[in-house]
Design an enzyme around this catalytic site. Structure first.
Site, short mmCIF file in Angstrom:
data_model
loop_
_atom_site.label_atom_id
_atom_site.label_comp_id
_atom_site.label_asym_id
_atom_site.label_seq_id
_atom_site.Cartn_x
_atom_site.Cartn_y
_atom_site.Cartn_z
N LYS A 289 1.79 -1.03 1.54
CA LYS A 289 2.65 -1.09 1.52
C LYS A 289 3.85 -0.04 0.51
CE LYS A 289 2.79 -3.51 5.33
NZ LYS A 289 3.27 -2.56 6.88
N SER B 236 6.97 -4.71 2.49
CA SER B 236 6.23 -6.02 2.46
C SER B 236 7.19 -6.52 1.31
CB SER B 236 5.45 -6.44 3.22
OG SER B 236 5.40 -7.83 3.04
N TYR C 15 -3.01 -5.22 1.37
CA TYR C 15 -1.93 -5.50 1.65
C TYR C 15 -0.62 -5.17 1.00
CZ TYR C 15 1.48 -6.90 5.34
OH TYR C 15 2.49 -6.60 6.47
#
Length: 316
Positions: free
Chosen positions: A153, A125, A149
């Protein structure tokens, strides 16, 4: 060829599965077994090549039967969205970090057991880049994630690159933006407004947008996203750069430009703007993006803005 897709029942996963059944990896018909995993038990396409399991993609109950024989290609799409992972950090760690590492570790055993490294296409991402972003982004922009997050990633990218170096896996990570246009508001996706604009315009319904009309955003349709995921799987390993990470090209457009394109396609609709600072900070201040390595490798964006609208809404 045995192909595994995690998150197969999701927005991107369902479209990827359809394309794999139709086009294969190198050529139509070369996928002999398609292994699908998702938390929710959906209705997979009726095809004898499919084995579909519902549950945690990293659990032994799922992995052991699926990986009892070697797999050739893996698309790891499953994750907990960023906003939800921030609200539920323990669950976010479990899915996006520990689950991902468990999957990669189990896949890496294949290289020892069978002498074949699985090709892993990882849906990373742009959250790995962090915020605030510099005035422009390219292949040399240092990732500095500012939410869990994004950290998860980035860890996945680094593990894949390192284990590729060690010939345990053949990794390819794509830093994807918010993908449009999801059919409904998706809980946990801070970028959900990007899809809602498309859907409300298509339906002629009123919408209150949480970012300003001048917000600059990176746009990619699901159709284009799947094109890029398949391209990543098809690239020969020879000559790929050691980092094995690409940020595919996007259309860099303001929300107002998107609204104008939607009005051209569907006619006027009622839209108001009530900017939410955190959402605009994360998704509405994105600078020009040019990853030269991604362009050279053959990744692409949707083309023109009207093509983006057609692709995003799956219009002919």
């Amino acid at each position: 060829m045995r192909v595994l897709v995690t998150g197969a029942g999701g927005f991107v996963g369902t479209a990827l599965v359809e394309r794999l059944l139709r086009e294969g990896i190198a050529e139509a018909g070369d996928v002999s077994e398609l292994l699908l995993v998702d938390r929710q038990a959906g209705e997979p396409p009726g095809d004898a090549r499919i084995t579909a399991l519902a549950g945690d993609f990293s659990s032994s109950e799922i992995l052991e039967p699926l990986l009892s024989k070697p797999v050739d290609v893996v698309f790891h799409l499953a994750s907990m969205p960023g906003s939800q992972a921030e609200a539920e950090p323990a669950e976010g760690d479990k899915v996006n970090l520990w689950g991902m590492l468990t999957l990669f570790e189990r896949l890496a055993k294949q290289a020892t057991e069978y002498g074949r490294a699985a090709r892993v296409v990882y849906a990373s991402s742009v959250a790995a880049l962090g915020e605030p972003l510099p005035t422009s982004v390219d292949e040399h922009t240092a990732p500095l994630p500012t939410i869990s997050y994004g950290v998860h990633k980035l860890v996945g990218e680094l593990i894949l690159a390192d284990w590729t170096r060690r010939r345990k896996l053949d990794g390819r990570s794509l830093r994807l933006p918010g993908i449009v246009a999801r059919p409904e508001l998706s809980a946990g996706h801070g970028s959900a407004f990007m899809s809602q604009i498309f859907r409300m315009a298509q339906r002629g319904q009123a919408y209150t947008c949480p970012v300003s009309p001048s917000s600059s955003v990176w746009w990619m349709s699901r159709r284009c996203c799947v094109d890029n995921l398949l391209h990543a799987a098809r690239m020969p390993a020879e000559g790929l750069h050691s980092g094995r990470v690409w940020t595919p090209p996007v259309l860099h457009l303001s929300v107002q430009e998107i609204v104008d394109a939607l009005v051209r396609r569907f006619g006027s609709f009622s839209i108001d703007f009530a900017p939410v600072e955190r959402i605009e900070q994360l998704f509405g201040r994105q600078p020009p993006l040019t990853d030269g390595r991604a362009i050279e490798a053959g990744f692409r964006h949707d083309g023109a803005i009207d093509e983006l609208v057609a692709n995003a809404l799956e219009l002919a």
